[in-house]
Design a protein around this motif. Sequence first.
Motif, mmCIF file in Angstrom:
data_model
loop_
_atom_site.group_PDB
_atom_site.id
_atom_site.type_symbol
_atom_site.label_atom_id
_atom_site.label_comp_id
_atom_site.label_asym_id
_atom_site.label_seq_id
_atom_site.Cartn_x
_atom_site.Cartn_y
_atom_site.Cartn_z
ATOM 1 N N LEU A 75 0.835 -1.208 0.000
ATOM 2 C CA LEU A 75 0.000 0.000 0.000
ATOM 3 C C LEU A 75 0.868 1.256 0.000
ATOM 4 O O LEU A 75 0.615 2.200 -0.772
ATOM 5 N N GLU A 76 1.883 1.285 0.840
ATOM 6 C CA GLU A 76 2.778 2.451 0.907
ATOM 7 C C GLU A 76 3.459 2.682 -0.441
ATOM 8 O O GLU A 76 3.568 3.823 -0.917
ATOM 9 N N ALA A 77 3.897 1.598 -1.089
ATOM 10 C CA ALA A 77 4.554 1.728 -2.385
ATOM 11 C C ALA A 77 3.579 2.222 -3.447
ATOM 12 O O ALA A 77 3.952 3.002 -4.336
ATOM 13 N N SER A 78 2.330 1.776 -3.382
ATOM 14 C CA SER A 78 1.317 2.219 -4.343
ATOM 15 C C SER A 78 1.062 3.716 -4.207
ATOM 16 O O SER A 78 0.985 4.440 -5.210
ATOM 17 N N ILE A 79 0.955 4.186 -2.976
ATOM 18 C CA ILE A 79 0.736 5.620 -2.736
ATOM 19 C C ILE A 79 1.919 6.434 -3.250
ATOM 20 O O ILE A 79 1.752 7.474 -3.896
#
Length: 287
Positions: A75-79
């Motif tokens: 999720l952090e990488a997607s953001i």
Amino acid sequence: MLDRSSTVAAAVALAAALMVAIGGAQAADDMKYPDWRGQWIRIPVRLPTQPSHDQTKPWGKGQEAPLIPEYQAILEASIADQAQGGLGNFPTTTGRAAGMPHMMMGFIPMEFVVTPDTTYVLVGMYDHFRRIFTDGRDWPKEIEPTLAGYSIGKWIDEDGDGTYDVLEVETRGFKGPRAYDEVGLPLHFDNQSVFKERIYRDKADPTILHDVITTIDNALTRPWTVDKKYVHNPNLRANWPEYYLGDLNAQIMIGKENYFLSWDGLLMPAKKDQAPPDLRYFKPPQK
């Protein structure tokens, strides 16, 4: 000797009586099912984001989804990727269907078509329809994986008044990629998700339909339950909007890279300092 005309008349009368009986039984059976006709659209909640899986919280990290560390990192990488112009973990942007559970977002009006054997959810956004089988079937030995999954439901007359008021549904049999929201809140890539739903009309306010969804997924530390609420438009002749992500979509995927189509039809980078695609199969322009 039998009177042929009287025999024919008796047969016709019997057939008519059977038709009336069958019709009456069908009408009585139909009265068991709730009237969910009309448009249903998510209840707008004043949040600083686009629609989210849990309507009461902002999307992405604001959902506070019980993710295991590996999928919190996804999720952090997607953001971070989206902040640089990428698509992150939401490939639906390129025109793919979103599947479950995103398809039940209610971003534009949905329609529930209730029949004894199947309840149809007509979506009209990234996804178009969903079938919930209520004919008493068991799970198939093999399920062809789909983004929407395979749904088996059961009607319940919870208050005992002779009319069904709750539809319980279980959905499994998925393929991916899928995400909860457009920030890319991830489901596990093994696609072993199971969704259990209770869909019912609010007793105190019949203009509200609840879809209480419990997600069981290997990217979660525990089952995650949210209550999606839809508000009713009782106008049975309301306008139904048409939405196709392919229309005017400027996102272009080439290999694993996302590019952007400019207003003048030229390919542009989506990220700063992004390399152009491999053009080995194109002749260089003549000077």
